[in-house]
Design an enzyme around this catalytic site. Structure first.
Site, PDB file in Angstrom:
ATOM      1  N   ASP A 130       0.813  -1.225   0.000  1.00  0.00           N
ATOM      2  CA  ASP A 130       0.000   0.000   0.000  1.00  0.00           C
ATOM      3  C   ASP A 130       0.841   1.268   0.000  1.00  0.00           C
ATOM      4  OD1 ASP A 130      -2.440  -1.500   0.170  1.00  0.00           O
ATOM      5  OD2 ASP A 130      -1.932  -1.851   2.261  1.00  0.00           O
ATOM      6  N   ALA A 189      -4.877  -7.986  -2.172  1.00  0.00           N
ATOM      7  CA  ALA A 189      -4.533  -6.601  -1.843  1.00  0.00           C
ATOM      8  C   ALA A 189      -5.132  -5.732  -2.930  1.00  0.00           C
ATOM      9  CB  ALA A 189      -3.034  -6.429  -1.787  1.00  0.00           C
ATOM     10  N   GLY A 190      -5.002  -4.453  -2.784  1.00  0.00           N
ATOM     11  CA  GLY A 190      -5.610  -3.605  -3.808  1.00  0.00           C
ATOM     12  C   GLY A 190      -4.728  -2.436  -4.160  1.00  0.00           C
ATOM     13  N   HIS A 191      -4.652  -2.161  -5.445  1.00  0.00           N
ATOM     14  CA  HIS A 191      -4.019  -0.930  -5.900  1.00  0.00           C
ATOM     15  C   HIS A 191      -5.131   0.062  -6.151  1.00  0.00           C
ATOM     16  CE1 HIS A 191      -0.201  -2.592  -6.497  1.00  0.00           C
ATOM     17  NE2 HIS A 191      -0.359  -3.099  -7.691  1.00  0.00           N
ATOM     18  N   THR A 192      -4.932   1.280  -5.742  1.00  0.00           N
ATOM     19  CA  THR A 192      -5.920   2.289  -6.082  1.00  0.00           C
ATOM     20  C   THR A 192      -5.365   3.164  -7.187  1.00  0.00           C
ATOM     21  OG1 THR A 192      -6.467   2.257  -3.765  1.00  0.00           O
ATOM     22  CG2 THR A 192      -7.494   3.983  -5.093  1.00  0.00           C
TER      23      THR A 192
HETATM   24  P1  GDP Z   1      -0.955   0.458  -3.573  1.00  0.00           P
HETATM   25  O1  GDP Z   1      -1.614  -0.843  -3.265  1.00  0.00           O
HETATM   26  O2  GDP Z   1       0.514   0.409  -3.298  1.00  0.00           O
HETATM   27  O3  GDP Z   1      -1.281   0.992  -4.917  1.00  0.00           O
HETATM   28  O4  GDP Z   1      -1.503   1.503  -2.539  1.00  0.00           O
HETATM   29  P2  GDP Z   1      -2.985   2.032  -2.264  1.00  0.00           P
HETATM   30  O5  GDP Z   1      -4.015   1.364  -3.034  1.00  0.00           O
HETATM   31  O6  GDP Z   1      -3.144   2.101  -0.814  1.00  0.00           O
HETATM   32  O7  GDP Z   1      -2.844   3.492  -2.873  1.00  0.00           O
HETATM   33  C1  GDP Z   1      -2.561   4.524  -2.100  1.00  0.00           C
HETATM   34  C2  GDP Z   1      -3.734   5.490  -1.935  1.00  0.00           C
HETATM   35  O8  GDP Z   1      -3.201   6.787  -1.864  1.00  0.00           O
HETATM   36  C3  GDP Z   1      -4.730   5.557  -3.055  1.00  0.00           C
HETATM   37  O9  GDP Z   1      -5.989   5.935  -2.552  1.00  0.00           O
HETATM   38  C4  GDP Z   1      -4.165   6.635  -3.969  1.00  0.00           C
HETATM   39  O10 GDP Z   1      -5.117   7.263  -4.784  1.00  0.00           O
HETATM   40  C5  GDP Z   1      -3.617   7.582  -2.966  1.00  0.00           C
HETATM   41  N1  GDP Z   1      -2.406   8.288  -3.382  1.00  0.00           N
HETATM   42  C6  GDP Z   1      -1.400   7.801  -4.135  1.00  0.00           C
HETATM   43  N2  GDP Z   1      -0.432   8.720  -4.235  1.00  0.00           N
HETATM   44  C7  GDP Z   1      -0.836   9.803  -3.518  1.00  0.00           C
HETATM   45  C8  GDP Z   1      -0.248  11.069  -3.213  1.00  0.00           C
HETATM   46  O11 GDP Z   1       0.856  11.397  -3.616  1.00  0.00           O
HETATM   47  N3  GDP Z   1      -0.978  11.902  -2.397  1.00  0.00           N
HETATM   48  C9  GDP Z   1      -2.196  11.582  -1.909  1.00  0.00           C
HETATM   49  N4  GDP Z   1      -2.824  12.461  -1.129  1.00  0.00           N
HETATM   50  N5  GDP Z   1      -2.782  10.402  -2.193  1.00  0.00           N
HETATM   51  C10 GDP Z   1      -2.108   9.525  -2.973  1.00  0.00           C
END
Ligand code: GDP
Length: 424
Positions: free
Chosen positions: A12, A38-41
């Site tokens: 995450d 797991a999930g990517h957002t």
């Molecule tokens: P992943 O599994 O590694 O992709 O991580 P997540 O799914 O938890 O993604 C991270 C979250 O943070 C998502 O909701 C993204 O849209 C958000 N996000 C990613 N980069 C940034 C950033 O630089 N700033 C902010 N405020 N949010 C971010």
């Protein structure tokens, strides 16, 4: 050009958004391990998506996305995800999504076994997301599941499934007292989900070799981070596969590949879903504020994530495990509310200060040794050039870079695709 994009910490870290950004430069994107646990957002011009199994290149026209042999192929959740993403207008066809015929199938009982085992463990549980990943990988290594390609040869498939069913029912009934599965259940499952993914199954190793021969660029995409790697992470609070870049060639279907660059994703603070030692963890109001600021709730489960300041010791170790050649530091904007930016610089273990990451069973005794740097206290989400960041923010990034021993090439300051700074 072959690149791996990986998580440096507990997962995450914001890999999804970095892959979504980098996919512009790649022809092929491959997921090489893990499953739908797991999930990517990803937020882009097509909407906001929570990807679980689909490679993040799925949003780019012309990119070929591959689910490699190392993934836990859960047809059911993959099919649900495909429907969800296509429902929002994204095109998914056998042209832009290819499933390795050698990817093993996560079978319906794997999910049940996860829940049954977590219930048996009660308060000693590992914090499974109950997607069947651990039972799946144990069965894969016991050779008690089937490969996706077997769906293409029904006669052989049914013969194998019959044997596996008989064996699995022994565990379900005798160990857990659960309801056994029938061949009819399996037939329905194959019809409902297996048949749906059949058009995407092919020899993806051949696809990758051809792409490589034609000089195409390939991106290996990891799920979770170094500290959840089965061999190098905080065992037993790890996932059940190898998340590190070194496994990418094997799990992708291009075992001879040499990786040119490894982009490691690190969050500007720490977050962790599930159980296990988390040395720099914050509690109470302090944690609540950071969790709110960073919107730290699990993409798959909605669970509030455990949060804390950046952990230099764990991050340095994560960088070493990955052989990272460049770092993307994400979510720097989230720290803008803090007067002082806290940093876990070292650990204290048995009354001694250490800067190496301890053996997993000693981790629970480690205490964070904290330091801090001045905050910047202003909105940086609109900044796109390094020199426009406040000095305090640049100082923080440079400090982290020096301490973890790897250049920070990207700094993200917002969830949107263009909300990042690339350093020269
Ligand atoms: P992943 O599994 O590694 O992709 O991580 P997540 O799914 O938890 O993604 C991270 C979250 O943070 C998502 O909701 C993204 O849209 C958000 N996000 C990613 N980069 C940034 C950033 O630089 N700033 C902010 N405020 N949010 C971010």
């Amino acid at each position: 050009m072959i690149t791996a994009i990986v998580g440096i910490n507990w997962g995450d870290e914001g890999k999804g958004r970095m892959v979504d950004l980098l996919t512009e430069q790649y022809d092929v994107v491959v997921r090489y391990q893990g499953g739908g646990n797991a999930g990517h957002t990803v937020v882009n011009d097509q909407g906001k998506f929570a990807l679980h199994l689909l490679p993040s290149g799925i949003f780019r026209k012309g990119v070929v996305n591959i689910l490699g042999n190392g993934v836990a192929l859960d047809c059911e959740s993959l099919w649900t995800e495909i429907q969800d993403v296509t429902g929002k207008g994204v095109s998914i066809t056998p042209e832009n999504l290819k499933i390795s015929d050698r990817a093993s199938l996560l079978l319906p009982w794997h999910r049940d076994l996860d829940s049954l085992e977590e219930a048996r463990l009660a308060d000693k549980k590992y914090g499974s997301t109950k997607q069947g990943i651990a039972p799946f990988y144990s069965d894969k290594y016991q050779k008690k599941t089937v490969m996706a390609g077997e769906l293409l040869y029904p006669a052989k498939l049914w013969e194998r499934l019959e044997g596996i069913l008989e064996w699995k029912n022994l565990t379900l009934e005798r160990v857990y007292g659960a309801k056994p599965y029938t061949m009819e259940d399996l037939r329905r499952w194959v019809e409902d989900f297996g048949e749906k993914i059949k058009p995407f199954i092919c020899d993806t190793g051949a696809v990758l070799r051809k792409a490589q021969a034609e000089g195409k660029s390939i991106l290996f995409e990891a799920q979770l981070g170094s500290l959840r790697d089965l061999d190098y992470g905080i065992y037993p609070y790890t996932t059940s596969s190898n998340a590190i870049a070194a496994y990418a060639p094997v799990g992708s279907g291009l075992p001879s590949a040499r990786i040119d660059s490894v982009v490691g994703v690190v969050k500007a603070y720490s977050s962790c879903v599930g159980e296990g030692p988390f040395t720099c963890e914050w509690f109470g109001e302090e944690a609540e504020k950071l969790r709110e600021a960073g919107n730290e709730y699990g993409a798959k489960t909605g669970r509030p994530r455990r949060v804390g300041p950046i952990d230099i010791v764990a991050t340095r170790y994560g960088v070493q495990c990955q052989g990272a050649t460049a770092i993307a530091l994400t979510k720097l904007d989230v720290l803008s509310y803090l007067d002082e930016i806290p940093i876990c610089a070292r650990y204290e273990l048995d009354g001694e200060e250490i800067d190496y990451f301890p053996f997993p069973s000693l981790l629970a005794d480690a205490k964070p040794v904290m330091t801090s740097m001045p905050g910047w206290k202003c909105d940086i989400s609109g900044v796109r050039r390094w020199e426009d960041l406040p000095k305090a923010a640049r100082d923080y990034v440079e400090y982290v870079e020096k301490e973890i021993g790897c250049p920070i090439q990207y700094v993200s300051v917002g969830p949107e695709r263009d909300a990042y700074i690339e350093r020269a």
